[in-house]
Design a protein around this motif. Structure first.
Motif, PDB file in Angstrom:
ATOM      1  N   LEU A   1       0.835  -1.204   0.000  1.00 47.75           N
ATOM      2  CA  LEU A   1       0.000   0.000   0.000  1.00 47.75           C
ATOM      3  C   LEU A   1       0.871   1.255   0.000  1.00 47.75           C
ATOM      4  CD1 LEU A   1      -2.808  -1.072   2.499  1.00 47.75           C
ATOM      5  CD2 LEU A   1      -2.973  -0.877   0.018  1.00 47.75           C
ATOM      6  N   GLY A   2       2.044   1.181   0.623  1.00 54.27           N
ATOM      7  CA  GLY A   2       2.988   2.297   0.573  1.00 54.27           C
ATOM      8  C   GLY A   2       3.506   2.539  -0.842  1.00 54.27           C
ATOM      9  N   VAL A   3       3.728   1.463  -1.597  1.00 53.79           N
ATOM     10  CA  VAL A   3       4.164   1.597  -2.990  1.00 53.79           C
ATOM     11  C   VAL A   3       3.080   2.289  -3.815  1.00 53.79           C
ATOM     12  CG1 VAL A   3       4.735   0.295  -5.086  1.00 53.79           C
ATOM     13  CG2 VAL A   3       5.742  -0.364  -2.897  1.00 53.79           C
ATOM     14  N   ILE A   4       1.836   1.904  -3.588  1.00 52.46           N
ATOM     15  CA  ILE A   4       0.716   2.536  -4.303  1.00 52.46           C
ATOM     16  C   ILE A   4       0.656   4.029  -3.952  1.00 52.46           C
ATOM     17  CG2 ILE A   4      -1.797   2.603  -4.536  1.00 52.46           C
ATOM     18  CD1 ILE A   4      -1.755  -0.445  -4.037  1.00 52.46           C
ATOM     19  N   TYR A   5       0.849   4.344  -2.681  1.00 53.75           N
ATOM     20  CA  TYR A   5       0.823   5.749  -2.269  1.00 53.75           C
ATOM     21  C   TYR A   5       1.960   6.535  -2.897  1.00 53.75           C
ATOM     22  CZ  TYR A   5       0.168   9.839   0.651  1.00 53.75           C
ATOM     23  OH  TYR A   5      -0.058  11.122   1.084  1.00 53.75           O
ATOM     24  N   ASP A   6       3.140   5.920  -3.029  1.00 57.09           N
ATOM     25  CA  ASP A   6       4.255   6.597  -3.688  1.00 57.09           C
ATOM     26  C   ASP A   6       3.965   6.847  -5.160  1.00 57.09           C
ATOM     27  OD1 ASP A   6       5.865   7.084  -1.567  1.00 57.09           O
ATOM     28  OD2 ASP A   6       7.193   5.362  -1.879  1.00 57.09           O
ATOM     29  N   ALA A   7       3.264   5.936  -5.812  1.00 59.10           N
ATOM     30  CA  ALA A   7       2.879   6.160  -7.209  1.00 59.10           C
ATOM     31  C   ALA A   7       1.979   7.384  -7.319  1.00 59.10           C
ATOM     32  CB  ALA A   7       2.175   4.924  -7.764  1.00 59.10           C
ATOM     33  N   ILE A   8       1.066   7.535  -6.377  1.00 61.10           N
ATOM     34  CA  ILE A   8       0.200   8.716  -6.362  1.00 61.10           C
ATOM     35  C   ILE A   8       1.031   9.974  -6.098  1.00 61.10           C
ATOM     36  CG2 ILE A   8      -1.689   9.842  -5.112  1.00 61.10           C
ATOM     37  CD1 ILE A   8      -2.870   7.050  -4.670  1.00 61.10           C
ATOM     38  N   ARG A   9       2.010   9.890  -5.202  1.00 63.20           N
ATOM     39  CA  ARG A   9       2.874  11.043  -4.913  1.00 63.20           C
ATOM     40  C   ARG A   9       3.674  11.469  -6.138  1.00 63.20           C
ATOM     41  NH1 ARG A   9       6.735   9.748  -0.459  1.00 63.20           N
ATOM     42  NH2 ARG A   9       7.401  11.876  -0.830  1.00 63.20           N
ATOM     43  N   VAL A  10       4.190  10.508  -6.889  1.00 58.26           N
ATOM     44  CA  VAL A  10       4.947  10.830  -8.101  1.00 58.26           C
ATOM     45  C   VAL A  10       4.028  11.519  -9.103  1.00 58.26           C
ATOM     46  CG1 VAL A  10       6.101   9.829 -10.110  1.00 58.26           C
ATOM     47  CG2 VAL A  10       6.709   9.065  -7.819  1.00 58.26           C
TER      48      VAL A  10
ATOM     49  N   ILE B   1      13.022   5.032  -3.374  1.00 58.76           N
ATOM     50  CA  ILE B   1      12.211   4.635  -4.530  1.00 58.76           C
ATOM     51  C   ILE B   1      11.462   5.836  -5.075  1.00 58.76           C
ATOM     52  CG2 ILE B   1      10.182   3.283  -5.209  1.00 58.76           C
ATOM     53  CD1 ILE B   1      11.239   1.039  -3.470  1.00 58.76           C
ATOM     54  N   TYR B   2      10.903   6.666  -4.199  1.00 63.46           N
ATOM     55  CA  TYR B   2      10.179   7.861  -4.647  1.00 63.46           C
ATOM     56  C   TYR B   2      11.107   8.778  -5.438  1.00 63.46           C
ATOM     57  CZ  TYR B   2       7.929  12.417  -4.426  1.00 63.46           C
ATOM     58  OH  TYR B   2       7.405  13.641  -4.759  1.00 63.46           O
ATOM     59  N   LYS B   3      12.297   9.040  -4.906  1.00 64.90           N
ATOM     60  CA  LYS B   3      13.236   9.937  -5.589  1.00 64.90           C
ATOM     61  C   LYS B   3      13.676   9.373  -6.933  1.00 64.90           C
ATOM     62  CE  LYS B   3      15.025  12.091  -1.419  1.00 64.90           C
ATOM     63  NZ  LYS B   3      16.170  12.232  -0.513  1.00 64.90           N
ATOM     64  N   ILE B   4      13.969   8.073  -6.974  1.00 69.11           N
ATOM     65  CA  ILE B   4      14.422   7.455  -8.224  1.00 69.11           C
ATOM     66  C   ILE B   4      13.324   7.470  -9.269  1.00 69.11           C
ATOM     67  CG2 ILE B   4      15.110   5.252  -9.258  1.00 69.11           C
ATOM     68  CD1 ILE B   4      16.677   4.726  -6.629  1.00 69.11           C
ATOM     69  N   VAL B   5      12.118   7.077  -8.886  1.00 74.70           N
ATOM     70  CA  VAL B   5      11.007   7.047  -9.844  1.00 74.70           C
ATOM     71  C   VAL B   5      10.679   8.456 -10.323  1.00 74.70           C
ATOM     72  CG1 VAL B   5       8.552   6.520 -10.099  1.00 74.70           C
ATOM     73  CG2 VAL B   5      10.049   4.889  -8.984  1.00 74.70           C
ATOM     74  N   LEU B   6      10.734   9.428  -9.435  1.00 74.69           N
ATOM     75  CA  LEU B   6      10.465  10.812  -9.828  1.00 74.69           C
ATOM     76  C   LEU B   6      11.511  11.301 -10.833  1.00 74.69           C
ATOM     77  CD1 LEU B   6       8.650  13.263  -9.403  1.00 74.69           C
ATOM     78  CD2 LEU B   6      10.152  13.956  -7.549  1.00 74.69           C
ATOM     79  N   LYS B   7      12.779  10.994 -10.602  1.00 77.85           N
ATOM     80  CA  LYS B   7      13.828  11.387 -11.551  1.00 77.85           C
ATOM     81  C   LYS B   7      13.628  10.713 -12.904  1.00 77.85           C
ATOM     82  CE  LYS B   7      16.812  13.597  -8.762  1.00 77.85           C
ATOM     83  NZ  LYS B   7      17.053  14.977  -8.843  1.00 77.85           N
ATOM     84  N   VAL B   8      13.261   9.426 -12.910  1.00 80.47           N
ATOM     85  CA  VAL B   8      13.037   8.704 -14.167  1.00 80.47           C
ATOM     86  C   VAL B   8      11.872   9.306 -14.932  1.00 80.47           C
ATOM     87  CG1 VAL B   8      12.288   6.479 -15.124  1.00 80.47           C
ATOM     88  CG2 VAL B   8      14.093   6.542 -13.410  1.00 80.47           C
ATOM     89  N   VAL B   9      10.782   9.617 -14.231  1.00 84.17           N
ATOM     90  CA  VAL B   9       9.614  10.202 -14.891  1.00 84.17           C
ATOM     91  C   VAL B   9       9.941  11.587 -15.429  1.00 84.17           C
ATOM     92  CG1 VAL B   9       7.278  11.072 -14.468  1.00 84.17           C
ATOM     93  CG2 VAL B   9       7.928   8.831 -13.625  1.00 84.17           C
ATOM     94  N   GLU B  10      10.640  12.399 -14.648  1.00 85.24           N
ATOM     95  CA  GLU B  10      11.016  13.738 -15.124  1.00 85.24           C
ATOM     96  C   GLU B  10      11.946  13.645 -16.333  1.00 85.24           C
ATOM     97  OE1 GLU B  10      12.614  15.562 -11.624  1.00 85.24           O
ATOM     98  OE2 GLU B  10      10.653  16.330 -11.002  1.00 85.24           O
ATOM     99  N   PHE B  11      12.862  12.676 -16.344  1.00 82.93           N
ATOM    100  CA  PHE B  11      13.748  12.478 -17.489  1.00 82.93           C
ATOM    101  C   PHE B  11      12.949  12.047 -18.717  1.00 82.93           C
ATOM    102  CE2 PHE B  11      16.695   9.821 -19.989  1.00 82.93           C
ATOM    103  CZ  PHE B  11      17.629  10.788 -20.306  1.00 82.93           C
ATOM    104  N   ALA B  12      11.975  11.151 -18.531  1.00 79.28           N
ATOM    105  CA  ALA B  12      11.137  10.714 -19.654  1.00 79.28           C
ATOM    106  C   ALA B  12      10.326  11.882 -20.213  1.00 79.28           C
ATOM    107  CB  ALA B  12      10.208   9.589 -19.205  1.00 79.28           C
TER     108      ALA B  12
END
Length: 165
Positions: free
Chosen positions: A22-31, A93-104
């Motif tokens: 559920l924390g992973v799902i919440y991080d997806a929403i945060r990103v 994980i939040y920081k890495i996924v956010l950087k990947v999405v911003e790069f994309a």
């Protein structure tokens, strides 16, 4: 499962894993909220939907594992799993996924700007707005200026400033 201590410990550990999920799902929403323009109503609705979905997932878990009986250690296990995830790997994980999405997004903007620059100059094109669904007819040279650049930040008005005499 039975009510032995070993079975309760197993249920507790699996509920901690569920809490981390559920924390992973919440991080997806945060990103998503970090990338998309801030809108407090949308964020509120997303949070309410997240809590409803979490409650349904918790209820189904209790129904399957414990016969629908509400046990405090299951809810505590979920909370502990969520907190451990957020305090340890969740930040990274939040920081890495956010950087990947911003790069994309940056790469997509580069390709889009390149495609717009290859449009023939002076040619009239029709562009449909994603927000208003209205079709605008513009010249190709103006398209890059109007639709493909970052929106400007609005300046705050001087209404709050006090005039000195």
């Amino acid at each position: 499962m039975g009510s032995t201590v070993a079975s309760q410990l197993t249920i507790f550990l699996f509920s901690a894993i569920l809490g981390a999920a559920l924390g992973v799902i919440y991080d997806a929403i945060r990103v998503f909220n970090a990338v998309v323009k801030e809108n407090l109503v949308r964020i509120f609705v997303q949070d309410v939907l997240y809590f409803i979905i979490s409650a349904v997932i918790t209820f189904v878990y209790m129904l399957v594992v414990n016969g629908g009986e509400i046990r405090v250690y299951i809810v505590v296990g979920e909370a502990v799993g969520w907190l451990i995830y957020r305090a340890t790997v969740g930040k990274f994980i939040y920081k890495i996924v956010l950087k990947v999405v911003e790069f994309a997004i940056k790469i997509a903007r580069t390709f889009r700007n390149y495609a717009v620059s290859k449009l023939p100059k002076g040619k009239i094109i029709k562009v449909k707005s994603a927000v208003t669904n209205k079709v605008k007819v513009i010249k190709a040279a103006a398209a890059s200026k109007i639709f493909w650049t970052k929106p400007r930040k609005k300046k705050k008005s001087d209404k709050n400033k006090v005039k000195l005499k």
